[in-house]
Every structure is written in C-alpha cells, then in structure tokens.
Design an enzyme around this catalytic site. Structure first.
Site, PDB file in Angstrom:
ATOM      1  N   ASP A 145      -4.448   7.904   6.342  1.00 34.47           N
ATOM      2  CA  ASP A 145      -4.454   9.179   7.064  1.00 34.47           C
ATOM      3  C   ASP A 145      -3.209   9.436   7.922  1.00 34.47           C
ATOM      4  O   ASP A 145      -3.029  10.526   8.455  1.00 34.47           O
ATOM      5  CB  ASP A 145      -5.707   9.277   7.943  1.00 34.47           C
ATOM      6  CG  ASP A 145      -5.893   8.082   8.874  1.00 34.47           C
ATOM      7  OD1 ASP A 145      -4.896   7.598   9.438  1.00 34.47           O
ATOM      8  OD2 ASP A 145      -7.055   7.640   9.041  1.00 34.47           O
TER       9      ASP A 145
ATOM     10  N   HIS B  85      -2.595   0.674   1.582  1.00 35.97           N
ATOM     11  CA  HIS B  85      -3.270   1.512   0.585  1.00 35.97           C
ATOM     12  C   HIS B  85      -2.545   2.826   0.335  1.00 35.97           C
ATOM     13  O   HIS B  85      -3.077   3.713  -0.319  1.00 35.97           O
ATOM     14  CB  HIS B  85      -4.722   1.780   1.001  1.00 35.97           C
ATOM     15  CG  HIS B  85      -5.591   0.568   0.919  1.00 35.97           C
ATOM     16  ND1 HIS B  85      -6.809   0.458   1.556  1.00 35.97           N
ATOM     17  CD2 HIS B  85      -5.424  -0.612   0.260  1.00 35.97           C
ATOM     18  CE1 HIS B  85      -7.345  -0.717   1.312  1.00 35.97           C
ATOM     19  NE2 HIS B  85      -6.518  -1.387   0.529  1.00 35.97           N
TER      20      HIS B  85
END
Length: 292
Positions: A125, A140
């Site tokens: 995010d 990730h």
C-alpha cells in the site's frame, strides 16, 4: 506478589502494555544499532485498508486469491485490472496512522545518531513510504508500480485512473457486472515501441519473491541486533520465518500485534493491542539518546 501487581495493572490499564516488559524492551531498544522492523497487514488496518482476507474478504464475488494469480490475469486481465484499480483508488484516499509515523520518525531520529532502521514490509500500500520511511524493502511489490508483460520494464505509476477505460470502474459490490475492457484499452507500456500490456508489480499467489530483494532482506536480518514484528499473522511464508530465524541466533524480537500468533512463543517480547497505540511509546526517544 508479582501476580497481584500484574492483576492490578490489568485492572487499571485494560488492554494496554505490560509496563515491566516495556521497560525491558526500552533498554534493549536504547542500545540497538541496527533495527529491523517487519510489518504486515495489521499495521495498515488502522488506516482503514481492506485486507481481503478471512470472512467478508470479497471483491464482488471473488476472494483475493482467486484474482491475484498469473492464471487469473491470463484468463481475464480486465477483471484483474478492475480489482487493482479499485485498490489503488482506495489507497489514494488513505493516510499513514500513528504506527507508520512512529516508525518513520524513529528511522529519521536514529539515523542522526549513526544507527539504522530498515522496514521489511509485506504490504503493497506504500503507507510506509507516505509516512516518510526511507530504508524500505517491499517484498510483495507495490500497488503503485507496474511491470510490462512484454519488455519487463518496471515503473512507478500514480495515475488516477491508471488508464481512461478504468475511470469509474472497479466497484466492489457483488451485483456489479464486469466492465469487459478490451486488452488494447487496459494499461499499456510507455517504453518506446513496446505498447505491451502492463500488470501490477506485485507478487501474486504462486509466484516467487524477487531474489534480489530477498538477498537484501537476508543481509539486514544478519546484522540486526533488534527485530520488531508489527501487525503480521506470522503465517505467510517466507516472511513468517524471518523473525524466528533472527530469534534463533539470540537477537531480541518484539512482537506488536492485536493477538498472539503461531510464532509468539519464540519471541522475547509480545505487546498485544492496536499497533497505533503500542508502537509509538515503544519507539519514542529514550532518555539516553543524544540528539546531534
């Protein structure tokens, strides 16, 4: 007597920190030169970031693991891009919470003392980056990076919408129909003469982590003399093994999470509760710190 003191503290400060453990942690923290902080979805939950995990973790009628795969993208790139467009647009409206801020401020402060902080995050995010964290390993990937399926070019991309055809698309309601956007109207590579289909630069289910990033992670974990595990369930591999491996070589590990995890018993410290409440006092300036 100790039991009575603990009971009295719990009555006075329900769901708060164990002050004896925090005092011990703060002494370790004050002496640490290389601090590794491993973060997961829990650190962003207080910013209102949907996790798409567990009960209710659906986008339309699909769970994330049904969409976040190379196979799903090959079958229906339009649907997968709608899902990620929705997530990107949601994240553009979210802000770092006190846990993100405490980590970034700690890194900034300690760097002036010749000490280092590295954040190893499973999150995509970019809230750590928004908070000001500089030494960041995103194992990730990121919602705001793309990778070309043709030439392999990786680029930051903060466009909203990422392409005109996705404007207004991606609604998560179960009754919403797929937009069925033609491939040529989905995000395209802007490298000269390429025009290949872009995909989100995130690690999907069934894919391996970037070996270069894993090498960097291993280097940081090898030199750290204090490790924090923040807001992670300790069940997603290989990240779930990072902190236990550090603990196995005798380095103190402190877990900050709303509840115990399968790895809790292997760590020296465990601080239950929302990370936005437990982390700021843990990382605050210690009285022995000398500010240049």
């Amino acid at each position: 007597r100790k039991w009575a003191r603990c009971l009295r503290r719990k009555c006075l400060f329900p769901n708060y920190l164990n002050f004896e453990d925090m005092a011990d942690f703060r002494e370790v923290f004050a002496k640490a030169k290389h601090i590794a902080i491993i973060t997961g979805a829990g650190v962003s939950a207080e910013s209102g970031v949907p996790t798409f995990r567990g009960a209710g973790g659906f986008w339309r009628k699909w769970q994330a693991q049904e969409l976040a795969t190379p196979e799903a993208f090959a079958r229906n790139p339009s649907r997968v891009w709608e899902f990620y467009h929705y997530r990107r647009e949601v994240m553009l409206s979210k802000h770092p919470n006190p846990a993100h801020v405490a980590i970034a401020e700690c890194e900034r402060r300690l760097s002036k003392q010749g000490r280092s902080v590295v954040v190893i995050t499973q999150n995509i995010d970019e809230l750590h980056r928004k908070a000001g964290t500089k030494h960041l390993l995103e194992i990730h990937g990121s919602l705001f990076k793309t990778r070309c399926t043709n030439c392999g070019n990786i680029a930051a991309n903060y466009k909203s919408p990422i392409c005109p055809a996705l404007a207004g698309k991606g609604a998560p309601d179960p009754e919403t129909e797929d937009a069925v956007i033609p491939v040529e109207d989905l995000p395209q590579c802007e490298e000269d003469g390429c025009n290949g289909l872009l995909r989100p630069h995130v690690v999907w289910f069934g894919e391996t982590l970037d070996p270069d990033i894993l090498t960097e992670v291993e280097k940081e974990l090898d030199i750290c003399d204090l490790c924090l595990v923040v807001g992670t369930s300790s069940v997603v591999y290989p990240a779930a093994m990072f902190a236990p491996q550090v603990s196995a070589r005798g380095v103190p590990v402190a877990e900050f999470n709303t509840e115990a995890t399968p790895a809790t018993s292997r760590f020296r410290f465990h601080f239950p509760g929302p990370c936005g409440s437990t982390l700021p006092p843990a990382l605050a300036r210690h009285p022995t710190e000398i500010i240049a």
